[in-house]
Design an enzyme around this catalytic site. Structure first.
Site, mmCIF file in Angstrom:
data_model
loop_
_atom_site.group_PDB
_atom_site.id
_atom_site.type_symbol
_atom_site.label_atom_id
_atom_site.label_comp_id
_atom_site.label_asym_id
_atom_site.label_seq_id
_atom_site.Cartn_x
_atom_site.Cartn_y
_atom_site.Cartn_z
ATOM 1 N N LYS A 1 0.856 -1.179 0.000
ATOM 2 C CA LYS A 1 0.000 0.000 0.000
ATOM 3 C C LYS A 1 0.896 1.234 0.000
ATOM 4 O O LYS A 1 1.711 1.424 0.910
ATOM 5 C CB LYS A 1 -0.889 -0.011 1.245
ATOM 6 C CG LYS A 1 -1.747 1.241 1.366
ATOM 7 C CD LYS A 1 -2.723 1.134 2.515
ATOM 8 C CE LYS A 1 -3.559 2.391 2.644
ATOM 9 N NZ LYS A 1 -4.534 2.293 3.726
ATOM 10 N N LYS B 1 -2.112 -1.386 -3.968
ATOM 11 C CA LYS B 1 -2.999 -0.225 -3.892
ATOM 12 C C LYS B 1 -2.183 1.051 -3.931
ATOM 13 O O LYS B 1 -1.198 1.139 -3.198
ATOM 14 C CB LYS B 1 -3.775 -0.324 -2.574
ATOM 15 C CG LYS B 1 -4.679 0.825 -2.274
ATOM 16 C CD LYS B 1 -5.220 0.697 -0.882
ATOM 17 C CE LYS B 1 -5.997 1.965 -0.590
ATOM 18 N NZ LYS B 1 -6.257 2.146 0.794
HETATM 19 C C1 PBG Z 1 -7.086 3.144 5.472
HETATM 20 C C2 PBG Z 1 -7.553 3.067 4.072
HETATM 21 C C3 PBG Z 1 -7.442 4.075 3.113
HETATM 22 C C4 PBG Z 1 -8.030 3.562 1.950
HETATM 23 C C5 PBG Z 1 -8.481 2.278 2.235
HETATM 24 N N1 PBG Z 1 -8.146 1.991 3.551
HETATM 25 C C6 PBG Z 1 -6.977 5.462 3.174
HETATM 26 C C7 PBG Z 1 -5.690 5.852 3.712
HETATM 27 O O1 PBG Z 1 -4.720 5.093 3.779
HETATM 28 O O2 PBG Z 1 -5.658 7.020 4.107
HETATM 29 C C8 PBG Z 1 -8.133 4.303 0.655
HETATM 30 C C9 PBG Z 1 -9.140 3.791 -0.321
HETATM 31 C C10 PBG Z 1 -9.439 4.736 -1.424
HETATM 32 O O3 PBG Z 1 -8.788 5.783 -1.602
HETATM 33 O O4 PBG Z 1 -10.384 4.423 -2.161
HETATM 34 N N2 PBG Z 1 -8.018 2.617 6.352
#
Ligand code: PBG
Length: 331
Positions: A198, A251
């Site tokens: 991520k 991601k």
């Molecule tokens: C954190 C989380 C995030 C997303 C999914 N889980 C945001 C972040 O890391 O700030 C992002 C998903 C998206 O942008 O569609 N719980």
């Protein structure tokens, strides 16, 4: 490759008709590989559009059940639940509340929408007053105490009936800790989809509006990955697999197609890609301005993510794409 005769090569022969293009198509997008994210709140009877994500809503539990059932009717096999609680505190206590929005929605959806795969996002950022993904000690997200809280959240989702828990926090060691806690509590059938690679991405902006999880100070670079790195993504994925992840995720998706490709070709395990909020919002914004043909852009985006090697795609377009694919099938 020589063929002896000096004849012109004509690759266009195989593009002459829709039928022949279908025969030689290498990647097929299907509703079967789509996962639909939902934002669940504690409110009653609420369906409020997220301004930066047209077509995406903050939902009360009853509305989430309706949306989940509609997704299943469209042919979408799985949903991923995010919680938008009404109270927050420094340690994100609400994340493990058995009466929290995610836990309540899991119970209601498992009861009313049988057969739908219910996945839950496991993180503290929606539940902490400062918007960080964990407990803050000396201005830093403290890893090991946070892992303990994530374990509690994951157990509460499993107890509510979640099929898959998906830790998105990027703390070290959380997959192993969650796996052993699930097993000890008898939840051996609950899978883990880890947000393994991520990235620290600008494309999460609209999500943070939807989930109310923008950090009140600093950013997430101490735990989310540097967009410049791919070898590191492979190390992250390897660790999560050793710790017991069943599905690994990359991601965002479209700026990281090479990462998806490397992960899938290196490990050959079930691989998910998250087409995130910013990727969705960009297409929606361009479409609203009449600058892009949205249905085609949507299909091209999702197909490219599958072509890069993702087995499944988490996308806010899941219902729209499933409906478009069903229509193609009847043409
Ligand atoms: C954190 C989380 C995030 C997303 C999914 N889980 C945001 C972040 O890391 O700030 C992002 C998903 C998206 O942008 O569609 N719980």
């Amino acid at each position: 490759m020589t063929r002896g005769l000096d004849l012109p090569r004509r690759p266009r022969r195989l593009r002459r008709s829709a039928a022949i293009r279908g025969l030689v198509r290498e990647t097929r997008l299907s509703a079967e590989s789509l996962i639909y994210p939902l934002f669940v709140t504690t409110a009653n009877n609420l369906r409020k559009e997220v301004s930066s994500m047209p077509g995406v809503f903050n939902l009360s539990v009853d509305e989430a059940v309706k949306e989940a059932a509609a997704a299943q009717r469209d042919g979408v096999p799985a949903i991923l639940l995010f919680g938008v609680p009404d109270t927050k505190d420094a340690t994100g206590t609400g994340a493990a509340d058995p009466e929290g929005p995610v836990q309540s929605a899991v119970r209601a959806i498992k009861r009313d929408v049988p057969g739908l795969v219910v996945m839950t996002d496991v993180c503290l950022c929606e539940y902490t007053s400062h918007g960080h993904c964990g407990v803050i000690v000396d201005d830093d997200v403290a890893n090991d105490v946070t892992v303990e809280l994530l374990v509690r959240a994951a157990l509460s989702h499993a107890a509510a009936g979640a099929d898959v828990v998906a830790p998105s926090d990027m703390m070290d060691g959380r997959v192993g800790a969650i796996r052993s806690a699930l097993d000890k509590s008898g939840f051996t059938a609950v899978s883990i989809m880890s947000y393994a690679a991520k990235y620290s991405s600008a494309f999460y902006g609209p999500f943070r509006e939807a989930a109310g999880s923008t950090p009140s100070f600093g950013d997430r670079r101490s735990h989310q990955m540097d967009p410049a790195n791919v070898e590191e993504a492979l190390r992250e994925v390897e660790l999560d697999l050793e710790e017991g992840a069943d599905i690994v995720m990359v991601k965002p998706a479209m700026s990281y197609l090479d990462v998806i490709w490397r992960v899938k070709s290196t490990f050959g395990v079930p691989t998910a890609a998250y087409h995130v909020s910013g990727e969705y919002a960009m297409l929606k914004a361009a479409a609203r301005n009449g600058w892009i043909d949205e249905p085609r852009a949507m299909m091209e985006a999702l197909t490219s993510i599958r072509r890069a090697g993702a087995d499944m795609v988490i996308t806010y377009y899941a219902r729209e794409a499933a409906r478009a694919l069903a229509l193609q099938g009847t043409k």
